[in-house]
Design a protein around this motif. Sequence first.
Motif, PDB file in Angstrom:
ATOM      1  N   ASP A  48       0.828  -1.209   0.000  1.00 19.44           N
ATOM      2  CA  ASP A  48       0.000   0.000   0.000  1.00 19.44           C
ATOM      3  C   ASP A  48       0.861   1.257   0.000  1.00 19.44           C
ATOM      4  N   ALA A  49       1.951   1.234   0.768  1.00 26.24           N
ATOM      5  CA  ALA A  49       2.847   2.389   0.832  1.00 26.24           C
ATOM      6  C   ALA A  49       3.478   2.649  -0.528  1.00 26.24           C
ATOM      7  N   ASN A  53       2.752   5.934  -3.076  1.00 21.41           N
ATOM      8  CA  ASN A  53       3.798   6.785  -3.644  1.00 21.41           C
ATOM      9  C   ASN A  53       3.625   6.928  -5.158  1.00 21.41           C
ATOM     10  N   SER A  54       3.270   5.839  -5.835  1.00 21.71           N
ATOM     11  CA  SER A  54       3.019   5.911  -7.280  1.00 21.71           C
ATOM     12  C   SER A  54       1.836   6.818  -7.577  1.00 21.71           C
ATOM     13  N   VAL A  80      -7.049   2.165  -8.312  1.00 23.35           N
ATOM     14  CA  VAL A  80      -6.751   0.733  -8.442  1.00 23.35           C
ATOM     15  C   VAL A  80      -6.454   0.385  -9.899  1.00 23.35           C
ATOM     16  N   LYS A  81      -7.224   0.956 -10.828  1.00 23.42           N
ATOM     17  CA  LYS A  81      -6.961   0.724 -12.257  1.00 23.42           C
ATOM     18  C   LYS A  81      -5.574   1.236 -12.635  1.00 23.42           C
ATOM     19  N   PHE A  82      -5.227   2.425 -12.131  1.00 23.17           N
ATOM     20  CA  PHE A  82      -3.907   2.997 -12.408  1.00 23.17           C
ATOM     21  C   PHE A  82      -2.800   2.096 -11.861  1.00 23.17           C
ATOM     22  N   ARG A  86       0.072   0.018 -13.964  1.00 20.83           N
ATOM     23  CA  ARG A  86       1.513   0.153 -13.703  1.00 20.83           C
ATOM     24  C   ARG A  86       2.150  -1.209 -13.454  1.00 20.83           C
ATOM     25  N   ASN A  87       1.493  -2.031 -12.662  1.00 20.21           N
ATOM     26  CA  ASN A  87       2.028  -3.356 -12.365  1.00 20.21           C
ATOM     27  C   ASN A  87       2.164  -4.197 -13.628  1.00 20.21           C
ATOM     28  N   HIS A  88       1.222  -4.014 -14.562  1.00 20.26           N
ATOM     29  CA  HIS A  88       1.294  -4.735 -15.834  1.00 20.26           C
ATOM     30  C   HIS A  88       2.440  -4.205 -16.699  1.00 20.26           C
TER      31      HIS A  88
END
Length: 201
Positions: A48-49, A53-54, A80-82, A86-88
Amino acid sequence: HYSDKLSNTGMLYTRMVADQYPHHNYTKLAMLTDVYDLWRRGSSHWDDAFNLNSVYWNYGLESFITIFSDGFMYFTDEEVKFINKRNHNKRAVMETAVIEPYGKNSAIIFISDSSYRGEVIDHFPYDTVIVFADVDYSKVPTCSVRVKGDVMSRLDVVLPSVVDDFDVVASAGGHACAGGISFKDGVSFEDIVNSGALEAI
């Protein structure tokens, strides 16, 4: 004031905010910021932290202050979509990263997108990570630095002071375990390596 247990945000919240605004949402916002700033990867709140930050960099300072003026409870559906996007996308950044190991468990890493510096630093298991982004080997204007591990062992290290005297450096800022360096115009990666500036970190 200095604390080896709290970031600036944590100290500010403890000294000035907690008594006046004992609000759970402020507590959570300060706690997550503290976890990220002190790079507490072992914390159960690390994900979460890191994501907060992202989100901060995506919104920018002024918008972030407005949106989170009442603290933080949870990520919105849009956030959450953002985060998921990013994770993808970070997989491609990791796969194309160019890694140059040096010294004892340290690495210089070149990536294609500067907004993924944090993910790259978090992902690779080096004690010291120096990240150059959006650059090629012939032009390297800036880099980010993260030294993981025991902050107390580096209290005598301040990033600007250890690299300021090198001719290739234009400016630097940060603290014992994190910061950034801007290099002079026309300086190449080879110039930087030969200068010894990176080994001084």
